[in-house]
Enzyme design. Structure first.
Site, PDB file in Angstrom:
ATOM      1  CB  THR A   8       5.188   4.485   0.489  1.00 20.55           C
ATOM      2  OG1 THR A   8       3.863   4.395   0.645  1.00 20.55           O
ATOM      3  CG2 THR A   8       5.863   5.536   1.135  1.00 20.55           C
ATOM      4  CG  PHE A  66      -2.927  -1.931   3.298  1.00 19.38           C
ATOM      5  CD1 PHE A  66      -2.958  -1.681   1.925  1.00 19.38           C
ATOM      6  CD2 PHE A  66      -4.010  -1.911   4.019  1.00 19.38           C
ATOM      7  CE1 PHE A  66      -4.502  -1.120   1.438  1.00 19.38           C
ATOM      8  CE2 PHE A  66      -5.041  -1.602   3.742  1.00 19.38           C
ATOM      9  CZ  PHE A  66      -5.461  -1.135   2.174  1.00 19.38           C
ATOM     10  CE1 TYR A  67      -3.319   2.069  -0.258  1.00 20.40           C
ATOM     11  CE2 TYR A  67      -3.080   4.435  -0.085  1.00 20.40           C
ATOM     12  CZ  TYR A  67      -3.793   3.362  -0.337  1.00 20.40           C
ATOM     13  OH  TYR A  67      -5.162   3.739  -0.782  1.00 20.40           O
ATOM     14  CB  ALA A  68       4.689  -0.325   2.234  1.00 20.65           C
ATOM     15  CE  LYS A  90      -7.578   3.132  -0.044  1.00 28.28           C
ATOM     16  NZ  LYS A  90      -7.707   4.689  -0.275  1.00 28.28           N
TER      17      LYS A  90
END
Length: 344
Positions: free
Chosen positions: A29, A64-66, A96
């Site tokens: 993502t 916050f992987y985006a 995380k």
């Protein structure tokens, strides 16, 4: 065919056995063009299905992987577990969080933000999967480690998640955190081009304390696979284009020599450079778990089975000789002006 190599976690998760190689989900993502659900789902299933009975696949995600630093990665997981609920108990989910966005996620271990982060993660998962382990992505220097781990310990007692991890922390911070609440896993970068003095210290301390080490970027963000020959091989918008080891032409060309040397050893063993690197990282300790990322079935399976590629003493000595005699050019992230709160 199932993998043979497994590992146990540490701390309060000492009784949990996972595959020796974990599965990083970030680039599903955190990319200009997110990978379609079904391709991601097949990749996740492939790794889980390769586990022996009773062994979980460790999945690693982030709040916050985006591209917009939102919860897209967790929402992807929620959709996966909604479609395949039977896989929830066959996976161990590490996430995380503990950051706030100021152009880029930065540490914020205030009590308010830690609760916000954990709440947002659980909300994004929508009850489809238990949050097995939470870790702050970086150590916030504004608060003591004891303060941060103490708050997270309280969240465990509340039932918000089950186990506590740490990420990019120093040996000193790891000891301090573990003294407050048993740390189940510490996530640090480890690869043939990322073995710094503190890397070795954390590995040694984690082994002493019985803490698992989740070694992220074992393939040097793809550089050590031998598939990236020039800067232009990186897609437009790829975050690696901003990292010093990639963006600096001199560093890029110099570091290719490391890839060539590792490739020579891999070819003699008749395995890919990727398998060699992952097997090498796995050899660093019984509880050292390489964490490569993958969005496709073929790559996931290659990564997952890599821990079963046993390296001889001569092969390990040859890899160490390369590491000890070779100076990698460039730091691990964006340069001295953005230290990324490493070794907090």
């Amino acid at each position: 065919m199932t993998v043979q190599s497994v590992a146990t976690l540490g701390g309060t998760a000492y009784h949990i056995t996972v595959g020796k190689v974990a599965h990083g989900l970030m680039m599903m993502t955190w990319t200009p063009n997110p990978v379609p659900d079904e391709i991601c789902f097949d990749a996740i299933k492939a790794g889980v299905d390769a586990m022996p009975p009773g062994v979980k696949m460790l999945l690693n995600s982030g709040e916050f992987y985006a591209q917009d630093f939102g919860t897209a990665n967790l929402e992807l997981l929620a959709r996966f577990f909604e479609k395949y609920p039977e896989y929830a108990e066959r996976t161990f989910l590490s996430v995380k969080g503990g950051a706030k966005t100021e152009g880029f996620p930065v540490p914020d271990a205030s009590p308010e933000n830690l609760r916000r982060s954990v709440t947002a993660i659980n909300a994004a998962l929508r009850g489809t999967k238990r949050l097995d382990l939470f870790e702050c992505s970086r150590v916030d220097s504004n608060y003591s480690v004891e303060h941060t781990i103490g708050i997270l310990s309280g969240f465990v007692k509340e039932g918000l998640f089950d186990h506590i991890g740490m990420s990019e922390c120093s040996t000193e911070s790891l000891r301090k955190g573990n003294a407050v609440h048993p740390i189940s896993a510490v996530e640090i970068e480890v690869s043939p081009w990322a073995i710094e003095p503190e890397t070795k210290n954390v590995l040694k301390t984690a082994e002493e304390l019985g803490i698992a080490v989740v070694a992220y970027s074992p393939l040097g963000r793809g550089f050590l696979t031998g598939q990236i020959k020039k800067f232009e091989d990186l897609p437009e918008g790829d975050v690696r284009r901003h990292l010093t080891r990639f963006r600096n032409p001199e560093y890029f060309q110099h570091n290719l020599t490391l890839v060539d040397k590792l490739t020579e050893i891999a070819q003699k063993k008749d395995i890919t450079p990727s398998r060699l690197c992952i097997a090498f990282i796995g050899s660093l300790g019984k509880k050292v778990i390489p964490l490569p990322g993958s969005s496709h079935v073929k790559r996931t399976l290659e990564n997952t089975y890599s821990a079963d590629a046993e390296l001889t003493k001569e092969e390990l000595d040859a890899i160490w000789e390369i590491i000890n005699s070779y100076e990698v050019k460039g730091d691990r992230y964006f340069g001295a002006e953005q230290a990324m709160h490493l070794w907090g």
